[in-house]
Design an enzyme around this catalytic site. Sequence first.
Site, PDB file in Angstrom:
ATOM      1  N   HIS A 132       6.988 -13.296  -2.559  1.00 58.07           N
ATOM      2  CA  HIS A 132       6.915 -11.832  -2.654  1.00 58.07           C
ATOM      3  C   HIS A 132       7.394 -11.358  -4.016  1.00 58.07           C
ATOM      4  O   HIS A 132       6.690 -10.605  -4.711  1.00 58.07           O
ATOM      5  CB  HIS A 132       7.771 -11.197  -1.555  1.00 58.07           C
ATOM      6  CG  HIS A 132       7.988  -9.720  -1.737  1.00 58.07           C
ATOM      7  ND1 HIS A 132       7.355  -8.779  -0.967  1.00 58.07           N
ATOM      8  CD2 HIS A 132       8.782  -9.033  -2.610  1.00 58.07           C
ATOM      9  CE1 HIS A 132       7.722  -7.567  -1.369  1.00 58.07           C
ATOM     10  NE2 HIS A 132       8.595  -7.699  -2.352  1.00 58.07           N
ATOM     11  N   GLU A 133       8.583 -11.774  -4.411  1.00 55.08           N
ATOM     12  CA  GLU A 133       9.137 -11.293  -5.669  1.00 55.08           C
ATOM     13  C   GLU A 133       8.328 -11.788  -6.866  1.00 55.08           C
ATOM     14  O   GLU A 133       8.096 -11.048  -7.822  1.00 55.08           O
ATOM     15  CB  GLU A 133      10.601 -11.709  -5.795  1.00 55.08           C
ATOM     16  CG  GLU A 133      11.530 -10.910  -4.900  1.00 55.08           C
ATOM     17  CD  GLU A 133      11.465  -9.413  -5.177  1.00 55.08           C
ATOM     18  OE1 GLU A 133      11.453  -9.023  -6.369  1.00 55.08           O
ATOM     19  OE2 GLU A 133      11.412  -8.625  -4.222  1.00 55.08           O
ATOM     20  N   HIS A 193       5.348  -9.689  -7.648  1.00 54.41           N
ATOM     21  CA  HIS A 193       5.502  -8.469  -8.437  1.00 54.41           C
ATOM     22  C   HIS A 193       5.041  -8.736  -9.867  1.00 54.41           C
ATOM     23  O   HIS A 193       4.547  -7.826 -10.551  1.00 54.41           O
ATOM     24  CB  HIS A 193       6.952  -7.986  -8.424  1.00 54.41           C
ATOM     25  CG  HIS A 193       7.320  -7.242  -7.182  1.00 54.41           C
ATOM     26  ND1 HIS A 193       6.683  -6.080  -6.796  1.00 54.41           N
ATOM     27  CD2 HIS A 193       8.261  -7.492  -6.232  1.00 54.41           C
ATOM     28  CE1 HIS A 193       7.220  -5.641  -5.662  1.00 54.41           C
ATOM     29  NE2 HIS A 193       8.173  -6.471  -5.301  1.00 54.41           N
ATOM     30  N   TYR A 222       5.569   2.116  -9.418  1.00 58.32           N
ATOM     31  CA  TYR A 222       6.534   1.820  -8.358  1.00 58.32           C
ATOM     32  C   TYR A 222       7.194   3.085  -7.836  1.00 58.32           C
ATOM     33  O   TYR A 222       8.421   3.283  -7.919  1.00 58.32           O
ATOM     34  CB  TYR A 222       7.574   0.834  -8.890  1.00 58.32           C
ATOM     35  CG  TYR A 222       8.305   0.087  -7.798  1.00 58.32           C
ATOM     36  CD1 TYR A 222       7.637  -0.824  -6.984  1.00 58.32           C
ATOM     37  CD2 TYR A 222       9.662   0.286  -7.600  1.00 58.32           C
ATOM     38  CE1 TYR A 222       8.313  -1.510  -5.996  1.00 58.32           C
ATOM     39  CE2 TYR A 222      10.342  -0.408  -6.610  1.00 58.32           C
ATOM     40  CZ  TYR A 222       9.667  -1.297  -5.817  1.00 58.32           C
ATOM     41  OH  TYR A 222      10.336  -1.985  -4.830  1.00 58.32           O
ATOM     42  N   GLU A 240       4.765  -2.911  -2.965  1.00 62.15           N
ATOM     43  CA  GLU A 240       5.575  -3.712  -2.046  1.00 62.15           C
ATOM     44  C   GLU A 240       4.700  -4.419  -1.001  1.00 62.15           C
ATOM     45  O   GLU A 240       4.913  -5.588  -0.676  1.00 62.15           O
ATOM     46  CB  GLU A 240       6.606  -2.830  -1.348  1.00 62.15           C
ATOM     47  CG  GLU A 240       7.826  -2.509  -2.193  1.00 62.15           C
ATOM     48  CD  GLU A 240       8.639  -3.758  -2.513  1.00 62.15           C
ATOM     49  OE1 GLU A 240       8.742  -4.651  -1.656  1.00 62.15           O
ATOM     50  OE2 GLU A 240       9.157  -3.838  -3.632  1.00 62.15           O
ATOM     51  N   ASP A 259      14.756   5.417  -2.279  1.00 66.06           N
ATOM     52  CA  ASP A 259      13.856   4.250  -2.284  1.00 66.06           C
ATOM     53  C   ASP A 259      12.546   4.572  -3.011  1.00 66.06           C
ATOM     54  O   ASP A 259      11.480   4.123  -2.622  1.00 66.06           O
ATOM     55  CB  ASP A 259      13.588   3.814  -0.841  1.00 66.06           C
ATOM     56  CG  ASP A 259      12.876   2.472  -0.735  1.00 66.06           C
ATOM     57  OD1 ASP A 259      13.156   1.586  -1.563  1.00 66.06           O
ATOM     58  OD2 ASP A 259      12.030   2.318   0.169  1.00 66.06           O
ATOM     59  N   HIS A 289       9.831   0.719   0.189  1.00 67.00           N
ATOM     60  CA  HIS A 289      10.083  -0.366   1.143  1.00 67.00           C
ATOM     61  C   HIS A 289       9.859   0.073   2.590  1.00 67.00           C
ATOM     62  O   HIS A 289       9.903  -0.751   3.497  1.00 67.00           O
ATOM     63  CB  HIS A 289      11.522  -0.875   1.018  1.00 67.00           C
ATOM     64  CG  HIS A 289      11.803  -1.616  -0.253  1.00 67.00           C
ATOM     65  ND1 HIS A 289      12.335  -1.003  -1.363  1.00 67.00           N
ATOM     66  CD2 HIS A 289      11.621  -2.916  -0.591  1.00 67.00           C
ATOM     67  CE1 HIS A 289      12.481  -1.893  -2.329  1.00 67.00           C
ATOM     68  NE2 HIS A 289      12.063  -3.063  -1.895  1.00 67.00           N
TER      69      HIS A 289
END
Length: 381
Positions: A193-194, A197, A208, A217, A294, A299
């Site tokens: 996932h990371e 990005h 974002y 996300e 957020d 998220h």
Amino acid sequence: MTGTRCTIIPGYLLTRIAQAEPELAPAMEFTLRDSADTRGRREIEATRWPGGHAPLQGGILPATMPGQAPPDTRREGMGSATAVPEEATPRRRVHDAEGGTALPGRLVRAEGDPETGDPAVGEAYDGLGSTWELLARVYGRDSLDDRGLLLPATVHYGQSYANAFWDGRQMVFGDGDGLYFTGFTRSLDVIAHELCHGLVQYTAGLTYVGQSGALNESVCDVFGALVSQRVRGQDAQEADWLIGADLLTDRVQGRALRSMADPGTAYDDPVLGRDPQPAHLDDFVDLPHDADNDNGGVHINSGIPNKAFHLFATGLGGRAWERAGQVWYDTLATRGRIPRDVGFAGFAAATLESAQERYADEPEVLDTLREAWAGAGLEVG
């Protein structure tokens, strides 16, 4: 990408832990401050070092120099995809911060080196490789930038650091606080996932904040799940569709950070609260577009496109990384298909365009895609 560094644990969860656990408050507050102090890092890197290839410690040189035009690695369409040679391999470098925050830290394992005996190093190395393998062997993409980009990572970052992130040029993993979160290299889908990005950074560059941030996300959740499912050899029906299940300790009343199959049900914990993700556009959470909220719920509202992808993949059946994943990849990586600030409706329409381009002779793909988006509250086509 915008100026906010993406982390797998949203700030609102860290704040709740800091308020509930005085002994963990310093670690949680440092994690939050660290994220705030480095906002803008990715955008700055993209400006100073086009393509994000800033030089790293250990003689790693940038692929492009300041002043050169940034590479646009999105493709004109499915016909322009190039195969990655069978002999090609990822270029991984894992560093150890040794509890500090200076990046990248001490190099402990380069591509092809043997295991070090440190589980975090091995997990990071393997996770980077598994993500590269999905992109290369399934989608014909050579690393995040389609140019063989180096994949650096740092483990053992900070003291009880409860997060993992991509900072625009490398992966960084904390060891967790030990009470709520374990080491962040333990979860393959979190690593993928990371790292994805970075894929977004080199393709659509989704802003974002708000709906485009939630799509950022969600796309990373999608590819995180696909990497995990491919490694495990799972089809769409048998996969659990959980993100971050390996991060939670037994203290947490929950299964994972997020559930793509059933957004809003991943956890219900006295400290962390209840999973706030909606699964349908009718339940969209409208929040201010700032860091305290957020970034507009990136998220949180990502549960809506997550549910759409889950419905699409399970509706088609078989391996989710094949037809369903291909549509999402084409949407992200085809030049001009989506703008950086695309909303849910625009993204949904773009996935239909991608599906029509690649699967024109498979009407069940188009029908299933329309039904999937409708199930999440968006009518397309």
